[in-house]
Motif scaffolding. Structure first.
Motif, PDB file in Angstrom:
ATOM      1  N   TYR A  75      -6.284   3.789   9.560  1.00  0.00           N
ATOM      2  CA  TYR A  75      -4.980   3.972  10.190  1.00  0.00           C
ATOM      3  C   TYR A  75      -3.997   4.575   9.198  1.00  0.00           C
ATOM      4  O   TYR A  75      -4.100   4.370   7.989  1.00  0.00           O
ATOM      5  CB  TYR A  75      -4.434   2.621  10.671  1.00  0.00           C
ATOM      6  CG  TYR A  75      -5.364   1.875  11.586  1.00  0.00           C
ATOM      7  CD1 TYR A  75      -5.243   1.974  12.970  1.00  0.00           C
ATOM      8  CD2 TYR A  75      -6.370   1.068  11.069  1.00  0.00           C
ATOM      9  CE1 TYR A  75      -6.101   1.284  13.815  1.00  0.00           C
ATOM     10  CE2 TYR A  75      -7.234   0.378  11.905  1.00  0.00           C
ATOM     11  CZ  TYR A  75      -7.102   0.489  13.268  1.00  0.00           C
ATOM     12  OH  TYR A  75      -7.949  -0.181  14.097  1.00  0.00           O
ATOM     13  N   LEU A  76      -3.027   5.294   9.734  1.00  0.00           N
ATOM     14  CA  LEU A  76      -1.956   5.838   8.912  1.00  0.00           C
ATOM     15  C   LEU A  76      -1.017   4.687   8.527  1.00  0.00           C
ATOM     16  O   LEU A  76      -0.429   4.052   9.403  1.00  0.00           O
ATOM     17  CB  LEU A  76      -1.174   6.885   9.706  1.00  0.00           C
ATOM     18  CG  LEU A  76      -1.267   8.339   9.242  1.00  0.00           C
ATOM     19  CD1 LEU A  76      -0.530   9.246  10.191  1.00  0.00           C
ATOM     20  CD2 LEU A  76      -0.783   8.498   7.808  1.00  0.00           C
ATOM     21  N   VAL A  77      -0.882   4.446   7.248  1.00  0.00           N
ATOM     22  CA  VAL A  77      -0.078   3.321   6.766  1.00  0.00           C
ATOM     23  C   VAL A  77       1.342   3.346   7.324  1.00  0.00           C
ATOM     24  O   VAL A  77       1.828   2.366   7.891  1.00  0.00           O
ATOM     25  CB  VAL A  77      -0.050   3.282   5.214  1.00  0.00           C
ATOM     26  CG1 VAL A  77       0.926   2.225   4.710  1.00  0.00           C
ATOM     27  CG2 VAL A  77      -1.451   3.008   4.668  1.00  0.00           C
ATOM     28  N   GLU A  78       1.995   4.476   7.198  1.00  0.00           N
ATOM     29  CA  GLU A  78       3.389   4.566   7.641  1.00  0.00           C
ATOM     30  C   GLU A  78       3.526   4.337   9.145  1.00  0.00           C
ATOM     31  O   GLU A  78       4.467   3.708   9.605  1.00  0.00           O
ATOM     32  CB  GLU A  78       3.986   5.939   7.266  1.00  0.00           C
ATOM     33  CG  GLU A  78       4.103   6.181   5.756  1.00  0.00           C
ATOM     34  CD  GLU A  78       4.899   5.097   5.018  1.00  0.00           C
ATOM     35  OE1 GLU A  78       5.867   4.564   5.605  1.00  0.00           O
ATOM     36  OE2 GLU A  78       4.524   4.759   3.874  1.00  0.00           O
ATOM     37  N   LEU A 118       0.833  -1.197   0.000  1.00  0.00           N
ATOM     38  CA  LEU A 118       0.000   0.000   0.000  1.00  0.00           C
ATOM     39  C   LEU A 118       0.869   1.249   0.000  1.00  0.00           C
ATOM     40  O   LEU A 118       0.604   2.214  -0.721  1.00  0.00           O
ATOM     41  CB  LEU A 118      -0.926  -0.001   1.231  1.00  0.00           C
ATOM     42  CG  LEU A 118      -2.025  -1.055   1.234  1.00  0.00           C
ATOM     43  CD1 LEU A 118      -2.726  -1.099   2.586  1.00  0.00           C
ATOM     44  CD2 LEU A 118      -3.037  -0.785   0.131  1.00  0.00           C
ATOM     45  N   SER A 119       1.911   1.181   0.809  1.00  0.00           N
ATOM     46  CA  SER A 119       2.823   2.316   0.906  1.00  0.00           C
ATOM     47  C   SER A 119       3.453   2.596  -0.455  1.00  0.00           C
ATOM     48  O   SER A 119       3.598   3.757  -0.863  1.00  0.00           O
ATOM     49  CB  SER A 119       3.900   2.021   1.949  1.00  0.00           C
ATOM     50  OG  SER A 119       4.911   2.988   1.914  1.00  0.00           O
ATOM     51  N   LYS A 120       3.797   1.531  -1.149  1.00  0.00           N
ATOM     52  CA  LYS A 120       4.406   1.680  -2.479  1.00  0.00           C
ATOM     53  C   LYS A 120       3.433   2.334  -3.459  1.00  0.00           C
ATOM     54  O   LYS A 120       3.827   3.060  -4.359  1.00  0.00           O
ATOM     55  CB  LYS A 120       4.854   0.305  -2.998  1.00  0.00           C
ATOM     56  CG  LYS A 120       6.291   0.294  -3.515  1.00  0.00           C
ATOM     57  CD  LYS A 120       6.748  -1.118  -3.854  1.00  0.00           C
ATOM     58  CE  LYS A 120       7.459  -1.798  -2.702  1.00  0.00           C
ATOM     59  NZ  LYS A 120       7.667  -3.246  -2.906  1.00  0.00           N
ATOM     60  N   GLU A 121       2.130   2.051  -3.231  1.00  0.00           N
ATOM     61  CA  GLU A 121       1.104   2.663  -4.085  1.00  0.00           C
ATOM     62  C   GLU A 121       0.685   4.034  -3.558  1.00  0.00           C
ATOM     63  O   GLU A 121      -0.358   4.564  -3.935  1.00  0.00           O
ATOM     64  CB  GLU A 121      -0.126   1.757  -4.149  1.00  0.00           C
ATOM     65  CG  GLU A 121       0.111   0.416  -4.830  1.00  0.00           C
ATOM     66  CD  GLU A 121      -0.977  -0.589  -4.464  1.00  0.00           C
ATOM     67  OE1 GLU A 121      -2.100  -0.171  -4.141  1.00  0.00           O
ATOM     68  OE2 GLU A 121      -0.696  -1.807  -4.472  1.00  0.00           O
ATOM     69  N   SER A 122       1.475   4.569  -2.641  1.00  0.00           N
ATOM     70  CA  SER A 122       1.235   5.900  -2.074  1.00  0.00           C
ATOM     71  C   SER A 122      -0.107   6.048  -1.360  1.00  0.00           C
ATOM     72  O   SER A 122      -0.682   7.131  -1.305  1.00  0.00           O
ATOM     73  CB  SER A 122       1.345   6.974  -3.159  1.00  0.00           C
ATOM     74  OG  SER A 122       2.510   6.801  -3.912  1.00  0.00           O
TER      75      SER A 122
END
Lengths: 221, 221
Positions: A74-77, A33-37
DNA sequence: CAGTGTGAAGTTGTTCACAGCA
DNA sequence: TGCTGTGAACAACTTCACACTG
């Protein structure tokens, strides 16, 4: 320095093992998900991606210490950092592997353990043909020669990928080395003093489930 | 032919999955005992050897259909046959493996699956360097070329040892091939129609447990 | 309202307690 | 007495129900 007021910087609640086992899946999902921003993700979304119950995801997230925003998630990071911290992926642990056969070699070559905080620094075998070689930069030593020497280094994890017959004696040896955790891939149960963390990974258990279910299909009709 | 009187030739009692997962350990223990010419073994003895609760062993043995003699125990050979039958190790299943990397190769070379009734008959990869080679006698084919062809053979198990990114699409492909069970080693959860048996084997879950416990030790003192 | 968060209910598996047996 | 076998108590996890929030 043993203060009585160890009021848990993070809560000393015992986290159910199944929850711990799910953490790596969350992590891997979150990294995608993080990679997909994607910046926010909700528990139901994670649940859908991983075939889990939404409430279960909510509870698991709570164990990591993060809290989410209603309606948003939730905040992914934040979750990534919290889970990595929860699992101790930041602390670096070094590992010895005994049994440089097919499985042992595969584990050594497996990338990804390193970013999970475990580095296999050396392998041991009794096979003279393997001794002296390197597997992905990891040297293979003669187990007999290093029987005692290995104890002087401070290694926290011992990985056993030997045949089942030698597994227990290797485990005993590792305990002597002062290892804290044993990750056993031989298809036997390792016995060790109870302050030692023992994790048996029995690949056959998984096959057994498959074979058993395949058998049931035939019986049904 | 759906007779109401399907009075179960062996009992259609649903065996708990944890019990199924323990079966291979029993089998391996029993084989050792058999090699040592032990004819009878009691549940408490097995329990001691495997770090289990005696009652649990008794209950698990009951699932296999054998019954023991009080004061004596169970007939080792009878148990071996019963468990092998229970797990369906006699029925032969052929498997395709997709992703001939380190782990895939290790699984192919792993002896023992065969005697558990599973034979890996072919591997597939997209890496042209691997295509055309053999791993322990198992040929590696070009996945692209065999995409459709593979479906014509009747293979019951599909093993996924690809990177996580391609795992789901390989699973979909396997479903198209008419495969009955998928054994997934990629660190993602595979989704498939529910008549397909899916077994995710996440090696990281085990590491996570170790890392988490190692972290707790540090916090304790 | 679509989420989080949480106590309660439900489910599943393990452990205990004891009857039966040789 | 030491085992099998089993029903009942217990523990662990999951799922449900619902109050709360922006």
């Amino acid at each position: 320095m043993e203060s009585i007021l160890q009021i848990a910087p993070k809560m000393i609640q015992p986290v159910p093992e199944p929850s711990v086992r799910r953490m790596p899946s969350y992590l891997s999902t979150l990294h995608s998900l993080s990679k997909e921003s994607v910046t926010y993700v909700s528990a139901p979304t994670i649940a859908r991606l991983l075939n889990l119950d939404p409430t279960q995801v909510v509870k698991d997230m709570a164990y990591t210490g993060v809290s989410g925003k209603p309606r948003v998630g939730y905040l992914v990071e934040e979750l990534i950092i919290a889970i990595e911290d929860f699992l101790g992926y930041n602390r670096k642990h070094e590992a010895f592997l005994v049994g440089a056969g097919f499985l042992g070699s595969a584990l050594i070559q497996y990338q990804g353990f390193r970013e999970a905080g475990m580095r296999i620094v050396a392998a041991f075998d009794i096979d003279k043909k393997k001794v002296g070689t390197e597997i992905s930069g990891v040297p293979v030593f003669d187990l007999e020669k290093f029987r005692d020497l290995a104890g002087r280094l401070h290694i926290s994890i011992g990985i056993i990928t030997t045949p089942s017959g030698s597994a227990q004696s290797i485990a005993d040896l590792m305990v002597g080395w002062g290892i804290k955790a044993i990750w056993n891939f031989a298809p036997v149960s390792i016995k060790a003093p109870k302050h030692i963390i023992v994790q048996d990974t029995h690949i056959y258990s998984n096959l057994a489930v498959i074979m058993n279910k395949l058998g049931q299909i035939r019986n049904e009709k």
